[in-house]
Design an enzyme around this catalytic site. Structure first.
Site, PDB file in Angstrom:
ATOM      1  N   GLU A   1      -2.415   0.932  -0.583  1.00  0.00           N
ATOM      2  CA  GLU A   1      -2.281  -0.061  -1.659  1.00  0.00           C
ATOM      3  C   GLU A   1      -3.506  -0.953  -1.539  1.00  0.00           C
ATOM      4  O   GLU A   1      -3.640  -1.695  -0.571  1.00  0.00           O
ATOM      5  CB  GLU A   1      -1.003  -0.895  -1.473  1.00  0.00           C
TER       6      GLU A   1
ATOM      7  N   CYS B   1      -2.469  -9.328  -4.894  1.00  0.00           N
ATOM      8  CA  CYS B   1      -3.013  -8.051  -5.368  1.00  0.00           C
ATOM      9  C   CYS B   1      -2.696  -7.849  -6.844  1.00  0.00           C
ATOM     10  O   CYS B   1      -3.379  -7.105  -7.534  1.00  0.00           O
ATOM     11  CB  CYS B   1      -2.443  -6.912  -4.549  1.00  0.00           C
TER      12      CYS B   1
END
Ligand code: NAP
Length: 522
Positions: free
Chosen positions: A256, A295
């Site tokens: 990720e 993020c």
């Protein structure tokens, strides 16, 4: 100063050598020290394999779910203490800290609930049985079993609580022991969480271990049945997924990584409408929550050309009203970045974006935050850059400036063009689209789905209910294609798949039923 120990091989152990110092990013005061030098990570991996794995695999899914429920409750009982640590070590406002800590307990609790519904069995069927002979006396089907290895969870600095919670929930429910390695700079919160869980006596031996600092040779001990679940920058992701040991042993890796998430305003969204209000509220939140160090934060804003001037002015007005400073002051709405290195990178990033457009508000100049000592703290102003030619501004689509920073750009108004510009980011975790024209939304949605892990549609109908595009929920996919790492986490039961093996089994349907509790008609 607190000394962080790692929890490996069943003991809390301090590393030797020069420690890393963890600071309060609002004041730069030292808070804690940690070292992992000299710790035996080979032994820690064996401890997980020999103790944690068998203990978890012996439990039914409902029993593992009960473990997650107990973890969630135990951590919730220490919520105030954890929020305080997140504020001090992460520069979080109270709201930011809740986002992280409650996100962790909520995700553990969500998977506890899901796991209960799977019942008292250890093996899950995958798909339907296939008749392999006439009459159905011989069948085949797929089973999901825990990988008989170790899940090594390497996390980014920005979510020390949630990062552990979301990865551990899926791995433990699947039946894999975990070794969590938070980023060194903000390891204080994860360290305290694991201490709380250990002190509560609820963890099966070897099921959860902690490396509270640099990973040393930990990844050199990965083997074929292990999982490396990484969250962090694209550069580190590339390094880890291409490590010789990982390639040699075919270690399962999930990445990720960075993401240049977009917010798109559909044409014809009236200035006073609920949808436009939601757009403004979401963009400001997604730029400034956790000082933009999420993020899922909005980095690129696409607005119909004719409305760019007005929208930019509305955003500037709201960004300039944000009070930046030490979150210990209740008036403060946005805290500092987390480390001196992050501050350096963010300033350089703003300069790079500015070279491709112009700064409408904010900028890279030094800032003393409210209630912070003069000249101390890693503060950045909320910054909006305008780039009038999005196709020429390559840096905007390539460089993730990890702070309260976004670029606003015009587009012609067609769904096709909006999707094409979003795709210049090379694959993102989330794109948000705001509008009420169902035909336009349907068109853009299809295009966006190939390039984004999640699509958040802001419209009149959801204005009072939606939690914002940055909110990652356990029942929905987290992970994006391409640059975002091509990873997949969460999404309910699908989140367990990273930690499970699918095995095909062929045999007598009645025997399969007896052996695994999954028969031809499961
Ligand atoms: P990072 O520098 O890549 O570090 C991430 C983790 O990797 C840390 O725990 C770090 O440990 C560890 N690490 C670094 N180099 C390593 C190596 N050679 N071997 C083993 N471990 C290593 O990223 P970060 O600065 O912490 O996080 C910011 C980035 O994470 C941003 O780009 C952000 O977009 C991304 N992020 C993505 C998501 C998502 O879900 N997609 C979520 C959050 C953040 P040390 O701290 O000990 O060096």
């Amino acid at each position: 100063m607190i000394t962080l120990e790692s929890f490996v091989s069943g003991r809390w152990q301090e590393g030797a050598g020069e420690p890393s110092i963890l600071v309060d990013p609002s004041t730069e005061e030292p808070l804690a020290r940690t070292s992992t030098e000299g710790l035996d990570f080979g032994a820690a991996m064996r401890w997980a394999r020999e103790r944690g794995g068998p203990a978890l695999r012996a439990m039914t899914l409902a029993e593992r779910a009960a473990l997650l429920g107990a973890m969630s409750k135990t951590l919730r009982d220490h919520r105030d203490e954890l929020l305080d640590l997140a504020m001090r070590n992460g520069g979080n406002t109270t709201g930011d800290a809740k986002f992280d800590v409650d996100g962790a307990t909520g995700t553990l609790g969500g998977y506890a609930h899901l796991g209960q519904s799977l019942g008292e069995r250890r093996v899950l069927p995958d798909g339907e049985p296939e008749a392999l002979s006439r009459g159905g006396g011989w069948v085949g089907r797929h089973l999901l079993v825990p990988k008989p290895g170790v899940a090594v969870l390497v996390n980014a600095f920005n979510f020390p609580a949630w990062g552990f919670g979301e990865k551990a929930a899926c791995a433990l429910l699947a039946g894999m022991p975990v070794i969590v390695k938070p980023a060194t700079s903000t390891a204080l919160v994860t360290w305290r969480m694991i201490r709380i869980l250990d002190e509560a006596g609820i963890l099966p031996e070897g099921a959860v271990q902690l490396v509270a600092g640099p990973s040393g040779d930990l990844l050199d001990h990965l083997d074929a049945q292990d999982v490396l679940s990484f969250t962090g920058s694209a550069d580190t992701g590339l390094k880890l997924r291409s490590a010789p040991r990982v390639l040699e042993r075919n270690v399962t890796v999930n990445v990720e990584a960075d993401s240049l998430n977009s917010a798109v305003l559909a044409p014809g969204t009236a200035a006073g409408s609920e949808t436009y209000g939601l757009f403004l509220k979401d963009v400001i939140r997604e730029m400034t929550q956790k000082a933009g160090q999420k993020c899922t934060a909005v980095r690129r804003i696409f607005v119909p050309e004719a409305e760019l001037e007005r929208v930019a002015a509305d955003l500037v007005e709201r960004l300039e009203a944000v009070v930046v400073g030490n979150p210990a002051d209740p008036e403060v709405q946005m805290g500092p970045l987390t480390t001196a290195g992050q501050l350096r990178d963010a300033r350089a990033g703003i300069e790079a974006l500015a070279a491709a457009g112009r700064v409408l508000t904010g900028g890279p100049e030094p800032l003393t935050g409210r209630a912070a000592p003069e000249g101390k703290g890693y503060f950045v102003r909320p910054t909006l850059v305008r780039a009038d030619d999005p196709r020429a501004a390559a840096v905007v689509h390539e460089r993730e400036v990890f702070g309260p920073v976004a670029t606003i750009m015009p587009y012609g108004g067609s769904a096709e063009e909006a999707a094409e510009l979003v795709a210049l980011g090379g694959g993102s975790l989330v794109a948000s689209v705001y509008g009420d024209d169902a035909a336009w939304l349907a068109e853009v949605l299809e295009e966006l789905a190939g390039w984004n892990g999640r699509i958040y549609i802001g419209s009149t109908g959801v204005a009072g209910a939606a939690l914002g595009s940055g909110m990652v929920l356990p029942m929905l996919l987290h992970g994006g294609p391409g640059r975002a790492g091509n990873g997949a986490e969460l999404a309910g039961l699908a989140g367990l798949r990273l930690y499970q093996r699918r095995a095909a089994v062929q045999g007598d349907p009645a025997l399969l039923e007896r052996l695994f509790g999954v028969g031809a008609e499961d």
